[in-house]
Design a protein around this motif. Structure first.
Motif, mmCIF file in Angstrom:
data_model
loop_
_atom_site.group_PDB
_atom_site.id
_atom_site.type_symbol
_atom_site.label_atom_id
_atom_site.label_comp_id
_atom_site.label_asym_id
_atom_site.label_seq_id
_atom_site.Cartn_x
_atom_site.Cartn_y
_atom_site.Cartn_z
ATOM 1 N N LYS A 84 7.728 -15.774 -16.738
ATOM 2 C CA LYS A 84 8.410 -14.698 -17.482
ATOM 3 C C LYS A 84 7.391 -13.886 -18.294
ATOM 4 O O LYS A 84 7.442 -12.655 -18.318
ATOM 5 C CB LYS A 84 9.468 -15.315 -18.399
ATOM 6 N N GLY A 85 6.460 -14.579 -18.950
ATOM 7 C CA GLY A 85 5.435 -13.875 -19.722
ATOM 8 C C GLY A 85 4.565 -12.999 -18.836
ATOM 9 O O GLY A 85 4.186 -11.881 -19.212
ATOM 10 N N CYS A 86 4.237 -13.490 -17.650
ATOM 11 C CA CYS A 86 3.363 -12.729 -16.738
ATOM 12 C C CYS A 86 4.095 -11.546 -16.106
ATOM 13 O O CYS A 86 3.453 -10.646 -15.556
ATOM 14 C CB CYS A 86 2.790 -13.649 -15.668
ATOM 15 N N GLU A 87 5.415 -11.546 -16.184
ATOM 16 C CA GLU A 87 6.167 -10.378 -15.715
ATOM 17 C C GLU A 87 5.915 -9.179 -16.624
ATOM 18 O O GLU A 87 6.265 -8.047 -16.286
ATOM 19 C CB GLU A 87 7.671 -10.709 -15.643
ATOM 20 N N GLU A 88 5.297 -9.419 -17.778
ATOM 21 C CA GLU A 88 5.010 -8.321 -18.724
ATOM 22 C C GLU A 88 3.589 -7.777 -18.580
ATOM 23 O O GLU A 88 3.198 -6.880 -19.314
ATOM 24 C CB GLU A 88 5.247 -8.821 -20.158
ATOM 25 N N ILE A 89 2.811 -8.292 -17.632
ATOM 26 C CA ILE A 89 1.433 -7.798 -17.465
ATOM 27 C C ILE A 89 1.460 -6.335 -17.021
ATOM 28 O O ILE A 89 0.737 -5.496 -17.554
ATOM 29 C CB ILE A 89 0.648 -8.673 -16.454
ATOM 30 N N ALA B 297 3.039 1.804 -12.066
ATOM 31 C CA ALA B 297 3.990 1.889 -10.950
ATOM 32 C C ALA B 297 3.417 2.670 -9.766
ATOM 33 O O ALA B 297 3.907 2.555 -8.648
ATOM 34 C CB ALA B 297 5.291 2.523 -11.421
ATOM 35 N N GLY B 298 2.373 3.448 -9.983
ATOM 36 C CA GLY B 298 1.826 4.283 -8.914
ATOM 37 C C GLY B 298 0.822 3.577 -8.010
ATOM 38 O O GLY B 298 0.346 4.163 -7.034
ATOM 39 N N PHE B 299 0.496 2.333 -8.307
ATOM 40 C CA PHE B 299 -0.492 1.633 -7.472
ATOM 41 C C PHE B 299 0.161 1.055 -6.221
ATOM 42 O O PHE B 299 1.299 0.589 -6.252
ATOM 43 C CB PHE B 299 -1.167 0.521 -8.274
ATOM 44 N N ASP B 300 -0.591 1.093 -5.121
ATOM 45 C CA ASP B 300 -0.079 0.562 -3.853
ATOM 46 C C ASP B 300 -0.301 -0.943 -3.746
ATOM 47 O O ASP B 300 0.541 -1.674 -3.227
ATOM 48 C CB ASP B 300 -0.807 1.229 -2.675
ATOM 49 N N HIS B 301 -1.479 -1.384 -4.206
ATOM 50 C CA HIS B 301 -1.800 -2.806 -4.127
ATOM 51 C C HIS B 301 -2.178 -3.318 -5.515
ATOM 52 O O HIS B 301 -2.923 -2.668 -6.233
ATOM 53 C CB HIS B 301 -2.996 -3.059 -3.197
ATOM 54 N N ILE B 302 -1.679 -4.503 -5.852
ATOM 55 C CA ILE B 302 -2.077 -5.174 -7.088
ATOM 56 C C ILE B 302 -2.821 -6.442 -6.653
ATOM 57 O O ILE B 302 -2.288 -7.230 -5.864
ATOM 58 C CB ILE B 302 -0.854 -5.592 -7.945
ATOM 59 N N CYS B 303 -4.029 -6.638 -7.173
ATOM 60 C CA CYS B 303 -4.837 -7.797 -6.774
ATOM 61 C C CYS B 303 -5.109 -8.679 -7.980
ATOM 62 O O CYS B 303 -5.438 -8.178 -9.057
ATOM 63 C CB CYS B 303 -6.169 -7.335 -6.191
ATOM 64 N N GLY C 29 4.570 -13.933 -11.696
ATOM 65 C CA GLY C 29 5.103 -12.943 -12.639
ATOM 66 C C GLY C 29 4.854 -11.529 -12.154
ATOM 67 O O GLY C 29 5.725 -10.661 -12.259
ATOM 68 N N ILE C 30 3.668 -11.311 -11.602
ATOM 69 C CA ILE C 30 3.342 -9.971 -11.112
ATOM 70 C C ILE C 30 4.248 -9.612 -9.930
ATOM 71 O O ILE C 30 4.804 -8.510 -9.868
ATOM 72 C CB ILE C 30 1.840 -9.904 -10.723
#
Ligand SMILES: *Cc1c(COP(=O)(O)O)cnc(C)c1O
Length: 309
Positions: free
Chosen positions: A158-163, A169-175, A186-187
């Motif tokens: 839940k805490g990591c959902e706030e990272i 929102a405009g990024f295609d990939h999150i690494c 979370g991510i």
């Protein structure tokens, strides 16, 4: 005090990235606090709230001798008014505690922040989830709020959902780097359908997919890349260390050799091998871990290997 406003977005300009049609950013969770490593702060936040709610006065957790999580728990616990107990892997470290604290920067900081250290053998450590072992620890240390190894549980996710915030929102990939899988879970839960999450495990481990699935239910827009563990957990190569040094020299951004160094190496390598489509916007999460550099350098020096600048 930890400050999440310090977690800024930075564009990466690095001469070793050969493609010019990719944009690459990093989110500096490492700047939240020097000792409460970025993602460890996120993972502890709701756990500390829950411990308060349950009127617990003590936190107990598990970790290795250089663990970012152990130090984060010691410092965050102290700031929040808890006493803390760390169950540390490696009973030999207790043989000469003064020498252990002298030679190990992480444990020295942990100790200075008041965490009670309890060293156990590798066999005992493996029982970290057994009710019997936890009962013994309760008898010894009194009642506590248990935080699992690496800090991962539902409240940590839940805490990591706030990272990530709306700004990303405009990024295609999150690494991001992966240890126990809590951070990436979370991510994954916080990204939208059009975004893809790529995790870079810091060791060889096939159990991670099932761990992550426990927290992310039906989400499918994520994957793990197992090509960049560099031999296993806390294993490094001269090539990795040299990369971390070149990256810092050019970008001024420090990377740790256990998690973020391997992840950034992997992302740069994938970009140069045309893994990403033209115009892709990539965001890397700098999860912190900078405190661990000194410990790894001590080990590298003993092996006469080159160290992290
Ligand atoms: C603990 C840690 C990770 C891994 O996080 P998990 O939630 O265990 O997957 C990544 N990076 C750094 C710097 C860490 O300290």
């Amino acid at each position: 005090m930890p400050n999440i406003d310090n977690s800024i977005l930075q564009e990466i300009r690095f001469s070793e990235i050969k493609r010019k049609d990719i944009s690459l950013f990093i989110k500096r969770e490492d700047l939240i606090h020097p000792e409460i490593s970025g993602n460890k702060f996120r993972k502890l936040k709701y756990n500390l709230k829950e411990a308060k709610k349950l009127k617990k006065t003590s936190l107990l957790t598990f970790g290795g001798a250089f663990s970012n999580h152990i130090l984060a728990t010691a410092v965050a616990g102290k700031l929040a008014g808890f006493t803390t107990v760390g169950i540390i892997r490696g009973e030999e470290l207790a043989n000469n505690l003064a020498e252990t604290l002298e030679s190990n920067d992480t444990l020295r900081q942990v100790h200075l922040n008041g965490m009670k250290l309890h060293f156990v053998s590798r066999e005992q450590y493996r029982q970290k989830k057994s009710i019997g072992f936890l009962e013994k620890l309760k008898n010894r240390f009194g009642d506590f709020y248990l935080i699992p190894e690496g800090g991962t549980n539902c409240l940590a996710v839940k805490g990591c959902e706030e990272i990530l915030s709306k700004d990303e929102a405009g990024f295609d990939h999150i690494c991001c780097a992966v240890g126990t899988g809590g951070t990436i879970s979370g991510i994954i839960n916080s990204v939208s359908k059009h975004q893809k999450v790529i995790g870079f495990p810091a060791f060889k481990g096939n159990f991670l997919i099932d761990e992550i699935k426990k927290y992310v239910s039906e989400k499918k827009n994520w994957s793990l890349n197992n090509e960049y563990h560099f031999g296993g957990y806390a294993k490094t190569t001269d090539e990795l260390i040299a990369f971390i040094n070149r990256f810092k020299k050019e970008t001024k951004i420090p990377l740790d050799p256990i998690y973020t160094g391997k992840m950034v190496y992997g992302v740069v390598d994938l970009i140069n091998n045309n893994y990403f489509a033209e115009g892709t916007k990539i965001l890397m999460i700098h999860t912190g871990g900078i405190q661990g550099i000194r410990g790894v350098n001590t080990i590298l020096r003993r092996k006469n290997s080159s160290t992290i600048d």
